[in-house]
Scaffold this motif. Structure first.
Motif, PDB file in Angstrom:
ATOM      1  N   LEU A  83      -7.055   1.892  -4.703  1.00  0.00           N
ATOM      2  CA  LEU A  83      -6.937   2.056  -3.131  1.00  0.00           C
ATOM      3  C   LEU A  83      -7.818   2.871  -2.670  1.00  0.00           C
ATOM      4  O   LEU A  83      -8.422   3.767  -3.085  1.00  0.00           O
ATOM      5  CB  LEU A  83      -5.430   2.555  -2.932  1.00  0.00           C
ATOM      6  CG  LEU A  83      -4.122   1.923  -3.648  1.00  0.00           C
ATOM      7  CD1 LEU A  83      -2.941   2.744  -3.342  1.00  0.00           C
ATOM      8  CD2 LEU A  83      -4.167   0.559  -3.187  1.00  0.00           C
ATOM      9  N   ARG A 104       4.509   8.815  -0.648  1.00  0.00           N
ATOM     10  CA  ARG A 104       3.386   8.737  -1.379  1.00  0.00           C
ATOM     11  C   ARG A 104       3.161  10.057  -2.241  1.00  0.00           C
ATOM     12  O   ARG A 104       4.314  10.927  -1.847  1.00  0.00           O
ATOM     13  CB  ARG A 104       2.076   8.506  -0.645  1.00  0.00           C
ATOM     14  CG  ARG A 104       1.945   9.582   0.325  1.00  0.00           C
ATOM     15  CD  ARG A 104       0.612   9.016   1.070  1.00  0.00           C
ATOM     16  NE  ARG A 104      -0.515   9.075   0.385  1.00  0.00           N
ATOM     17  CZ  ARG A 104      -1.715   8.612   0.585  1.00  0.00           C
ATOM     18  NH1 ARG A 104      -1.774   7.830   1.878  1.00  0.00           N
ATOM     19  NH2 ARG A 104      -2.802   8.686   0.038  1.00  0.00           N
ATOM     20  N   GLY A 105       2.552  10.017  -3.180  1.00  0.00           N
ATOM     21  CA  GLY A 105       2.232  11.109  -4.172  1.00  0.00           C
ATOM     22  C   GLY A 105       3.574  11.549  -4.797  1.00  0.00           C
ATOM     23  O   GLY A 105       4.354  10.829  -5.410  1.00  0.00           O
ATOM     24  N   ASP A 116      -7.218   4.866  -0.148  1.00  0.00           N
ATOM     25  CA  ASP A 116      -6.498   6.301   0.097  1.00  0.00           C
ATOM     26  C   ASP A 116      -5.738   6.674  -1.062  1.00  0.00           C
ATOM     27  O   ASP A 116      -4.535   7.022  -0.938  1.00  0.00           O
ATOM     28  CB  ASP A 116      -5.734   5.985   1.357  1.00  0.00           C
ATOM     29  CG  ASP A 116      -4.658   5.110   1.140  1.00  0.00           C
ATOM     30  OD1 ASP A 116      -4.543   4.200   0.500  1.00  0.00           O
ATOM     31  OD2 ASP A 116      -3.836   5.196   2.043  1.00  0.00           O
ATOM     32  N   GLU A 117      -6.351   6.707  -2.257  1.00  0.00           N
ATOM     33  CA  GLU A 117      -5.352   7.225  -3.578  1.00  0.00           C
ATOM     34  C   GLU A 117      -5.150   8.731  -3.159  1.00  0.00           C
ATOM     35  O   GLU A 117      -5.886   9.300  -2.518  1.00  0.00           O
ATOM     36  CB  GLU A 117      -6.200   7.128  -4.827  1.00  0.00           C
ATOM     37  CG  GLU A 117      -6.435   5.709  -5.204  1.00  0.00           C
ATOM     38  CD  GLU A 117      -7.112   5.303  -6.433  1.00  0.00           C
ATOM     39  OE1 GLU A 117      -7.262   6.315  -7.223  1.00  0.00           O
ATOM     40  OE2 GLU A 117      -7.482   3.979  -6.765  1.00  0.00           O
ATOM     41  N   ASP A 118      -4.117   9.005  -3.880  1.00  0.00           N
ATOM     42  CA  ASP A 118      -3.489  10.504  -3.864  1.00  0.00           C
ATOM     43  C   ASP A 118      -4.394  11.355  -4.668  1.00  0.00           C
ATOM     44  O   ASP A 118      -5.400  10.876  -5.374  1.00  0.00           O
ATOM     45  CB  ASP A 118      -2.198  10.719  -4.552  1.00  0.00           C
ATOM     46  CG  ASP A 118      -1.315   9.804  -4.007  1.00  0.00           C
ATOM     47  OD1 ASP A 118      -1.428   9.385  -2.548  1.00  0.00           O
ATOM     48  OD2 ASP A 118      -0.400   9.139  -4.675  1.00  0.00           O
ATOM     49  N   GLU A 119      -4.536  12.485  -4.305  1.00  0.00           N
ATOM     50  CA  GLU A 119      -5.316  13.731  -5.232  1.00  0.00           C
ATOM     51  C   GLU A 119      -4.673  13.766  -6.695  1.00  0.00           C
ATOM     52  O   GLU A 119      -3.607  13.638  -6.777  1.00  0.00           O
ATOM     53  CB  GLU A 119      -5.228  14.963  -4.643  1.00  0.00           C
ATOM     54  CG  GLU A 119      -5.990  16.114  -5.408  1.00  0.00           C
ATOM     55  CD  GLU A 119      -5.860  17.642  -4.790  1.00  0.00           C
ATOM     56  OE1 GLU A 119      -6.145  18.535  -5.411  1.00  0.00           O
ATOM     57  OE2 GLU A 119      -4.945  17.564  -3.738  1.00  0.00           O
ATOM     58  N   THR A 173      -0.319   0.334 -14.501  1.00  0.00           N
ATOM     59  CA  THR A 173       0.419   0.187 -13.145  1.00  0.00           C
ATOM     60  C   THR A 173       1.678  -0.273 -13.516  1.00  0.00           C
ATOM     61  O   THR A 173       2.227  -0.984 -13.972  1.00  0.00           O
ATOM     62  CB  THR A 173      -0.204  -0.965 -12.090  1.00  0.00           C
ATOM     63  OG1 THR A 173      -1.591  -0.377 -11.737  1.00  0.00           O
ATOM     64  CG2 THR A 173       0.672  -0.876 -10.907  1.00  0.00           C
ATOM     65  N   ARG A 229       3.585   4.997  -4.570  1.00  0.00           N
ATOM     66  CA  ARG A 229       3.966   4.560  -3.374  1.00  0.00           C
ATOM     67  C   ARG A 229       5.396   4.176  -3.353  1.00  0.00           C
ATOM     68  O   ARG A 229       5.674   3.350  -4.343  1.00  0.00           O
ATOM     69  CB  ARG A 229       3.022   3.359  -2.688  1.00  0.00           C
ATOM     70  CG  ARG A 229       1.530   3.911  -2.732  1.00  0.00           C
ATOM     71  CD  ARG A 229       1.286   4.795  -1.556  1.00  0.00           C
ATOM     72  NE  ARG A 229      -0.186   4.967  -1.124  1.00  0.00           N
ATOM     73  CZ  ARG A 229      -0.573   6.238  -1.828  1.00  0.00           C
ATOM     74  NH1 ARG A 229      -0.336   6.815  -2.791  1.00  0.00           N
ATOM     75  NH2 ARG A 229      -1.942   6.298  -1.475  1.00  0.00           N
ATOM     76  N   ARG A 250      -2.763   8.643 -10.433  1.00  0.00           N
ATOM     77  CA  ARG A 250      -3.694   8.151  -9.365  1.00  0.00           C
ATOM     78  C   ARG A 250      -2.947   7.882  -7.879  1.00  0.00           C
ATOM     79  O   ARG A 250      -3.588   8.321  -7.074  1.00  0.00           O
ATOM     80  CB  ARG A 250      -4.657   6.778  -9.687  1.00  0.00           C
ATOM     81  CG  ARG A 250      -5.514   7.002 -10.880  1.00  0.00           C
ATOM     82  CD  ARG A 250      -6.221   5.870 -11.209  1.00  0.00           C
ATOM     83  NE  ARG A 250      -6.912   5.325 -10.246  1.00  0.00           N
ATOM     84  CZ  ARG A 250      -7.711   4.067 -10.432  1.00  0.00           C
ATOM     85  NH1 ARG A 250      -7.826   3.728 -11.631  1.00  0.00           N
ATOM     86  NH2 ARG A 250      -8.326   3.808  -9.192  1.00  0.00           N
ATOM     87  N   TYR A 251      -1.860   7.134  -7.936  1.00  0.00           N
ATOM     88  CA  TYR A 251      -1.154   7.209  -6.863  1.00  0.00           C
ATOM     89  C   TYR A 251       0.307   6.730  -6.969  1.00  0.00           C
ATOM     90  O   TYR A 251       0.574   6.129  -8.199  1.00  0.00           O
ATOM     91  CB  TYR A 251      -1.770   6.124  -5.781  1.00  0.00           C
ATOM     92  CG  TYR A 251      -2.046   4.820  -6.257  1.00  0.00           C
ATOM     93  CD1 TYR A 251      -1.162   3.964  -6.251  1.00  0.00           C
ATOM     94  CD2 TYR A 251      -3.611   4.532  -6.694  1.00  0.00           C
ATOM     95  CE1 TYR A 251      -1.260   2.464  -6.547  1.00  0.00           C
ATOM     96  CE2 TYR A 251      -3.664   3.075  -7.025  1.00  0.00           C
ATOM     97  CZ  TYR A 251      -2.633   2.048  -7.107  1.00  0.00           C
ATOM     98  OH  TYR A 251      -2.991   0.854  -7.303  1.00  0.00           O
TER      99      TYR A 251
END
Length: 226
Positions: free
Chosen positions: A130, A105-106, A132-135, A77, A100, A97-98
């Protein structure tokens, strides 16, 4: 812990709220509980910082920094700050993974952070998951996409300050076609009094597409800078 609190002040950066200060008003007998909670949080942060790596962005630049850390650690991270802004990038298994940054986001958030030339960073070889992690995207591909978005945004000529707000004249003629979804979103947000910075931040599409829509609507005098 259930304590009453109120927002006492906020810090604005580039037209956005970058931080919020809250004054807690604990119930009688809960001050010691709140004090212990704050001490635990501070200790946790201090222990995490001892296990991490810290530095300045300008030594390597954000693209190289993300690539280097992504290739040298199985997961991690990266928390980066630039002025009053702070963003977070998490990766694992060679994939993003994400990311922010405030409302962003993304790859849109990643693109904004990749553009930072100076600031500070902290890196930790772990990831807090998270809901609601990103694709997931290959990290190298995500960085390339972020750089592409930056290049395209730089080519859009919109000579307006990001603090600009607009009046909307929906009676102005739009030739040949109805407004696109992005143009409709821009008009709705401008009608609500959003500044250009807020418009670009709220709409999830890449900055270049939003700025292009703003440019077209200003040329048509549907959007009138005020």
């Amino acid at each position: 812990i259930e304590v009453a609190g109120r927002v006492s002040r906020h810090i604005e950066a580039d037209g956005t709220i970058a931080a919020v200060a809250i004054e807690f008003e604990p119930e009688s007998g809960e001050r010691a509980i709140l004090s212990d909670f704050v001490k635990d949080v501070r200790q946790s942060i201090a222990e995490r910082q001892e296990r991490g790596i810290s530095g300045v962005i300008e030594e390597l630049g954000m693209p190289s920094l993300v690539q280097m850390l992504g290739s040298s650690s199985p997961e991690g991270t990266l928390i980066a700050s630039h002025g009053a802004e702070e963003g977070i990038i998490a990766f694992g298994g060679g994939r993003l993974r994400y990311a922010r940054l405030g409302l962003l986001r993304g790859t849109k958030a990643l693109a904004r952070m990749v553009a930072w030339k100076e600031g500070y960073f902290d890196f930790f070889a772990s990831v807090d998951p998270l809901d609601d992690e990103d694709e997931p995207l290959p990290l190298d591909a995500a960085i390339l996409e972020a750089v592409r978005q930056l290049d395209e945004a730089a080519r859009v000529d919109v000579p307006l300050e990001m603090s600009t707000s607009f009046e909307v004249d929906r009676r102005a003629h739009v030739p040949d076609a109805d407004p696109s979804k992005i143009e409709e979103a821009v008009l709705d947000l401008a009608d609500a009094g959003f500044t250009l910075r807020r418009i670009v931040d709220v709409i999830p599409e890449p900055d270049a597409e939003i700025l292009g829509a703003v440019h077209a609507l200003v040329d048509l005098e549907v959007l009138i800078p005020s």
